[in-house]
Design a protein around this motif. Structure first.
Motif, PDB file in Angstrom:
ATOM      1  N   TYR A   1     -50.827  13.678 -96.191  1.00  0.00           N
ATOM      2  CA  TYR A   1     -51.583  14.540 -97.092  1.00  0.00           C
ATOM      3  C   TYR A   1     -52.609  15.403 -96.355  1.00  0.00           C
ATOM      4  CZ  TYR A   1     -49.498  11.651-100.679  1.00  0.00           C
ATOM      5  OH  TYR A   1     -48.599  11.008-101.485  1.00  0.00           O
ATOM      6  N   ARG A   2     -53.004  15.000 -95.159  1.00  0.00           N
ATOM      7  CA  ARG A   2     -54.000  15.763 -94.411  1.00  0.00           C
ATOM      8  C   ARG A   2     -53.345  17.002 -93.807  1.00  0.00           C
ATOM      9  NH1 ARG A   2     -57.082  12.563 -90.080  1.00  0.00           N
ATOM     10  NH2 ARG A   2     -58.185  14.571 -90.058  1.00  0.00           N
ATOM     11  N   ARG A   3     -53.853  18.165 -94.151  1.00  0.00           N
ATOM     12  CA  ARG A   3     -53.310  19.447 -93.687  1.00  0.00           C
ATOM     13  C   ARG A   3     -54.454  20.320 -93.184  1.00  0.00           C
ATOM     14  NH1 ARG A   3     -47.464  19.321 -94.940  1.00  0.00           N
ATOM     15  NH2 ARG A   3     -47.387  17.208 -95.753  1.00  0.00           N
ATOM     16  N   ASN A   4     -54.102  21.273 -92.318  1.00  0.00           N
ATOM     17  CA  ASN A   4     -55.108  22.233 -91.891  1.00  0.00           C
ATOM     18  C   ASN A   4     -55.099  23.429 -92.830  1.00  0.00           C
ATOM     19  OD1 ASN A   4     -52.852  23.702 -91.195  1.00  0.00           O
ATOM     20  ND2 ASN A   4     -53.430  24.005 -89.057  1.00  0.00           N
ATOM     21  N   SER A   5     -55.849  24.465 -92.469  1.00  0.00           N
ATOM     22  CA  SER A   5     -55.965  25.625 -93.365  1.00  0.00           C
ATOM     23  C   SER A   5     -54.648  26.381 -93.503  1.00  0.00           C
ATOM     24  CB  SER A   5     -57.060  26.573 -92.855  1.00  0.00           C
ATOM     25  OG  SER A   5     -56.769  26.993 -91.523  1.00  0.00           O
ATOM     26  N   ASP A   6     -53.741  26.214 -92.545  1.00  0.00           N
ATOM     27  CA  ASP A   6     -52.426  26.844 -92.626  1.00  0.00           C
ATOM     28  C   ASP A   6     -51.383  25.921 -93.249  1.00  0.00           C
ATOM     29  OD1 ASP A   6     -53.257  29.233 -91.397  1.00  0.00           O
ATOM     30  OD2 ASP A   6     -53.120  28.291 -89.423  1.00  0.00           O
ATOM     31  N   HIS A   7     -51.838  24.813 -93.837  1.00  0.00           N
ATOM     32  CA  HIS A   7     -50.975  23.870 -94.539  1.00  0.00           C
ATOM     33  C   HIS A   7     -50.042  23.110 -93.595  1.00  0.00           C
ATOM     34  CE1 HIS A   7     -49.860  22.231 -98.371  1.00  0.00           C
ATOM     35  NE2 HIS A   7     -48.576  22.416 -98.131  1.00  0.00           N
ATOM     36  N   LEU A   8     -50.390  22.993 -92.324  1.00  0.00           N
ATOM     37  CA  LEU A   8     -49.615  22.217 -91.365  1.00  0.00           C
ATOM     38  C   LEU A   8     -50.137  20.785 -91.322  1.00  0.00           C
ATOM     39  CD1 LEU A   8     -49.375  24.799 -88.438  1.00  0.00           C
ATOM     40  CD2 LEU A   8     -47.653  24.287 -90.193  1.00  0.00           C
ATOM     41  N   ALA A   9     -49.216  19.829 -91.208  1.00  0.00           N
ATOM     42  CA  ALA A   9     -49.582  18.419 -91.253  1.00  0.00           C
ATOM     43  C   ALA A   9     -50.403  18.024 -90.028  1.00  0.00           C
ATOM     44  CB  ALA A   9     -48.333  17.555 -91.349  1.00  0.00           C
ATOM     45  N   ILE A  10     -51.443  17.215 -90.254  1.00  0.00           N
ATOM     46  CA  ILE A  10     -52.246  16.698 -89.151  1.00  0.00           C
ATOM     47  C   ILE A  10     -51.543  15.510 -88.498  1.00  0.00           C
ATOM     48  CG2 ILE A  10     -54.494  15.743 -88.510  1.00  0.00           C
ATOM     49  CD1 ILE A  10     -54.570  18.655 -89.401  1.00  0.00           C
ATOM     50  N   ARG A  11     -50.882  14.680 -89.313  1.00  0.00           N
ATOM     51  CA  ARG A  11     -50.178  13.513 -88.796  1.00  0.00           C
ATOM     52  C   ARG A  11     -48.695  13.633 -89.157  1.00  0.00           C
ATOM     53  NH1 ARG A  11     -53.182   8.202 -90.693  1.00  0.00           N
ATOM     54  NH2 ARG A  11     -51.653   7.368 -89.227  1.00  0.00           N
ATOM     55  N   ASN A  12     -47.939  12.530 -88.885  1.00  0.00           N
ATOM     56  CA  ASN A  12     -46.519  12.544 -89.247  1.00  0.00           C
ATOM     57  C   ASN A  12     -46.365  12.821 -90.735  1.00  0.00           C
ATOM     58  OD1 ASN A  12     -47.666  10.084 -89.934  1.00  0.00           O
ATOM     59  ND2 ASN A  12     -45.797   8.932 -89.574  1.00  0.00           N
ATOM     60  N   PHE A  13     -45.226  13.401 -91.123  1.00  0.00           N
ATOM     61  CA  PHE A  13     -45.092  13.838 -92.503  1.00  0.00           C
ATOM     62  C   PHE A  13     -43.654  13.697 -92.977  1.00  0.00           C
ATOM     63  CE2 PHE A  13     -44.070  17.565 -89.992  1.00  0.00           C
ATOM     64  CZ  PHE A  13     -42.987  18.119 -90.651  1.00  0.00           C
ATOM     65  N   THR A  14     -43.502  13.592 -94.291  1.00  0.00           N
ATOM     66  CA  THR A  14     -42.216  13.688 -94.975  1.00  0.00           C
ATOM     67  C   THR A  14     -42.456  14.476 -96.254  1.00  0.00           C
ATOM     68  OG1 THR A  14     -41.441  11.577 -94.107  1.00  0.00           O
ATOM     69  CG2 THR A  14     -40.316  12.432 -96.040  1.00  0.00           C
ATOM     70  N   ASP A  15     -41.808  15.592 -96.390  1.00  0.00           N
ATOM     71  CA  ASP A  15     -41.966  16.437 -97.565  1.00  0.00           C
ATOM     72  C   ASP A  15     -40.605  16.714 -98.189  1.00  0.00           C
ATOM     73  OD1 ASP A  15     -44.682  16.666 -97.399  1.00  0.00           O
ATOM     74  OD2 ASP A  15     -44.678  18.583 -96.349  1.00  0.00           O
ATOM     75  N   SER A  16     -40.547  16.687 -99.511  1.00  0.00           N
ATOM     76  CA  SER A  16     -39.330  17.065-100.229  1.00  0.00           C
ATOM     77  C   SER A  16     -39.735  17.833-101.476  1.00  0.00           C
ATOM     78  CB  SER A  16     -38.505  15.835-100.630  1.00  0.00           C
ATOM     79  OG  SER A  16     -38.098  15.118 -99.487  1.00  0.00           O
ATOM     80  N   PHE A  17     -38.868  18.759-101.872  1.00  0.00           N
ATOM     81  CA  PHE A  17     -39.125  19.559-103.061  1.00  0.00           C
ATOM     82  C   PHE A  17     -37.814  19.939-103.713  1.00  0.00           C
ATOM     83  CE2 PHE A  17     -39.158  23.861-104.828  1.00  0.00           C
ATOM     84  CZ  PHE A  17     -40.084  23.720-105.834  1.00  0.00           C
ATOM     85  N   ALA A  18     -37.763  19.902-105.032  1.00  0.00           N
ATOM     86  CA  ALA A  18     -36.575  20.335-105.758  1.00  0.00           C
ATOM     87  C   ALA A  18     -37.006  21.047-107.039  1.00  0.00           C
ATOM     88  CB  ALA A  18     -35.675  19.156-106.094  1.00  0.00           C
ATOM     89  N   PHE A  19     -36.291  22.128-107.378  1.00  0.00           N
ATOM     90  CA  PHE A  19     -36.642  22.903-108.561  1.00  0.00           C
ATOM     91  C   PHE A  19     -35.392  23.617-109.049  1.00  0.00           C
ATOM     92  CE2 PHE A  19     -37.927  27.186-110.120  1.00  0.00           C
ATOM     93  CZ  PHE A  19     -38.510  26.772-111.313  1.00  0.00           C
ATOM     94  N   GLY A  20     -35.219  23.732-110.370  1.00  0.00           N
ATOM     95  CA  GLY A  20     -34.041  24.407-110.893  1.00  0.00           C
ATOM     96  C   GLY A  20     -34.179  24.826-112.347  1.00  0.00           C
ATOM     97  N   ILE A  21     -33.452  25.893-112.706  1.00  0.00           N
ATOM     98  CA  ILE A  21     -33.399  26.395-114.085  1.00  0.00           C
ATOM     99  C   ILE A  21     -31.918  26.533-114.454  1.00  0.00           C
ATOM    100  CG2 ILE A  21     -34.090  28.223-115.672  1.00  0.00           C
ATOM    101  CD1 ILE A  21     -36.231  29.035-113.669  1.00  0.00           C
ATOM    102  N   ASN A  22     -31.525  25.979-115.592  1.00  0.00           N
ATOM    103  CA  ASN A  22     -30.129  26.031-116.019  1.00  0.00           C
ATOM    104  C   ASN A  22     -30.043  26.320-117.509  1.00  0.00           C
ATOM    105  OD1 ASN A  22     -28.501  24.836-113.525  1.00  0.00           O
ATOM    106  ND2 ASN A  22     -30.375  23.655-113.723  1.00  0.00           N
ATOM    107  N   VAL A  23     -28.950  26.943-117.893  1.00  0.00           N
ATOM    108  CA  VAL A  23     -28.702  27.280-119.302  1.00  0.00           C
ATOM    109  C   VAL A  23     -27.803  26.218-119.920  1.00  0.00           C
ATOM    110  CG1 VAL A  23     -27.752  28.988-120.875  1.00  0.00           C
ATOM    111  CG2 VAL A  23     -28.923  29.740-118.788  1.00  0.00           C
ATOM    112  N   LEU A  24     -28.240  25.638-121.042  1.00  0.00           N
ATOM    113  CA  LEU A  24     -27.483  24.607-121.730  1.00  0.00           C
ATOM    114  C   LEU A  24     -26.668  25.223-122.855  1.00  0.00           C
ATOM    115  CD1 LEU A  24     -30.274  21.880-121.977  1.00  0.00           C
ATOM    116  CD2 LEU A  24     -28.595  22.239-120.165  1.00  0.00           C
ATOM    117  N   LEU A  25     -25.392  24.851-122.935  1.00  0.00           N
ATOM    118  CA  LEU A  25     -24.479  25.413-123.930  1.00  0.00           C
ATOM    119  C   LEU A  25     -24.149  24.354-124.969  1.00  0.00           C
ATOM    120  CD1 LEU A  25     -22.057  27.200-121.438  1.00  0.00           C
ATOM    121  CD2 LEU A  25     -24.091  28.112-122.544  1.00  0.00           C
TER     122      LEU A  25
END
Length: 445
Positions: A421-445
């Motif tokens: 969770y510790r990041r610098n002003s450029d959002h770079l990790a201070i220590r070891n890190f694991t990041d994941s992200f998922a996002f989606g938009i779908n039309v339901l019929l």
């Protein structure tokens, strides 16, 4: 209709407040795209993905951060090569395993799914995927710090390697209920046609260094494989040639799900397992050999003042002069994909008419093993909310998942996992890190 539009706009805004993906969708029975994790899973509705926005996921992991290389001394920041930072301070910060960085990105261009008959479900998708990794031997970093001061007059450094490849995937999947064979069993598979876009593999098998006062006499031996890159011998530089058909391949995803009914507080226990991206791509061109025999002088960096960029640029020019690759067209090469594995068990139950579940999921992603505990609740038929904690893996991390899935109109989901969770002003990790992200938009019929 107004409630649906308002809820959709709210969920579209929420990802802007988050910064990273959760596999918490794995245990929600009505989750729309969890069949990407296990092809045996079947959504309960027909859907069509919004082009490009239908599904985007990012995974990244590393056992190092800025804190391994930047240190504070007398209220100033110094790189690890500075004489102000003693060797013991730096070496104690190195991880036991060779430092690595790994990442994977996937986005759907088109996609959709629909029921087939009473017990089947079919899906199709066209997606772009990219994967990369870099491993730096600890011995290289030890040499960088100790080379000029240690009693050692020669260093042998092995196994500096990196890999990057991208491809398009056209996939067709099918899931079917096998109650007639084993009650509660469902299986699925997905076949993929892969079109290679670009690939780069590089491995330095050995770096031999001989110390001569202020000179490093360096000899390297390595090899590389490139497809989709050009080389300018005059400037000794590589350049990407852009998108193009540079390889063909195939892959398959396999999955199974079994539900064991129970009488009591828990409705049952659901067991599931899958392996995805079992396959390869045959690329059509390669770089044959990288070799060099040269010397250059290097005496370390000063502090992180205004001149650091000039110092780095000067060192980079020296290093580029060392590596003069023998570039020639060779035979094609095979790039194997990095498979992902998921094995899970969850128990659904009800509390005050709210459907909930508790689950445990083992998964292997971007080359590393993880174990995640998950809790989920569906307060309404159209809303899934989940929390999870990965307590075994590169590092412990927290995750969150949310999905808005009405019976028709628009479905939106997003999820995240984050450690470091510790990041610098450029959002770079201070220590070891694991990041994941998922996002989606779908039309339901």
């Amino acid at each position: 209709m107004k409630r649906s539009l308002f809820s959709t706009l709210l969920l579209l805004a929420l990802p802007l407040l988050l910064c990273a993906q959760s596999r918490g969708s794995y245990f929600f029975e009505n989750s729309l795209l969890r069949h990407k994790l296990n092809p045996a899973f079947a959504p309960q509705v027909r859907y069509v993905s919004v082009p490009v926005l239908g599904s985007t996921s990012v995974d990244a992991a590393s056992n190092i951060g800025l804190g391994n290389f930047i240190f504070q001394y007398r209220n100033k920041s110094y790189p690890f090569l500075s004489e102000q930072i003693d060797a013991k301070t730096f070496l104690n910060k190195l991880p036991r395993r060779d430092p690595y960085v790994a990442e994977r990105i996937e986005t759907d261009l088109l996609g959709g799914g629909m029921p087939v008959g009473e017990s089947g479900y079919a899906t199709v998708s066209l997606s772009l995927e990219e994967s990369g990794s870099l491993t730096v031997p600890n011995s290289l970093l030890r040499f960088a710090k100790l080379g000029r001061t240690a009693d050692t007059e020669a260093w042998d450094i092995e196994d500096l390697q990196g890999c990057l490849y991208g491809y398009a995937s056209l996939a067709a999947g099918y899931s079917h209920d096998l109650d007639w064979l084993v009650e509660g069993l469902r299986v699925g598979a997905r076949a993929k046609l892969l079109v290679g876009i670009t690939a780069a593999q590089a491995r330095i098998d050995r770096i031999s260094v001989r110390m001569e006062e202020d000179l490093f006499a360096v000899n390297t031996l390595g090899s590389g494989k490139l497809s989709g890159f050009g080389y300018d011998a005059a400037d000794n530089r590589f350049s990407w040639r852009g998108f193009g058909l540079r390889g063909l391949g195939t892959a398959i995803d396999l999955g199974a799900e079994y539900g064991l009914p129970l009488d009591g507080f828990f409705e049952g226990i659901n067991f599931s397992a899958s392996v995805t991206d079992l396959g390869f791509i045959w690329f059509n061109r390669r770089l044959k050999q990288v070799s060099t025999d040269a010397s250059f002088a290097f005496s370390g960096f000063d502090d992180l003042g205004d001149g650091i960029s000039e110092q780095v640029a000067a060192l980079t020019d020296e290093l580029q002069g060392l590596v003069r690759p023998d570039v020639s067209d060779g035979r094609g090469f095979v790039q194997t994909l990095t498979p992902s594995i998921h094995v899970g068990a969850d128990a659904p139950f009800y509390v005050l008419a709210f459907r909930m579940h508790a689950g445990l999921l083992y998964y292997r992603a971007v080359g590393h093993d993880n174990l995640m505990a998950s809790y989920g609740i569906s307060p309404f038929e159209w809303l899934n909310l989940g929390l999870n904690w990965t307590f075994l893996g590169p590092t412990g991390r927290f995750g969150f998942y949310a999905e808005y899935i009405p019976k028709k109109y628009i479905s939106v989901f997003f999820g995240m996992e984050r450690a470091g969770y510790r990041r610098n002003s450029d959002h770079l990790a201070i220590r070891n890190f694991t990041d994941s992200f998922a996002f989606g938009i779908n039309v339901l019929l």
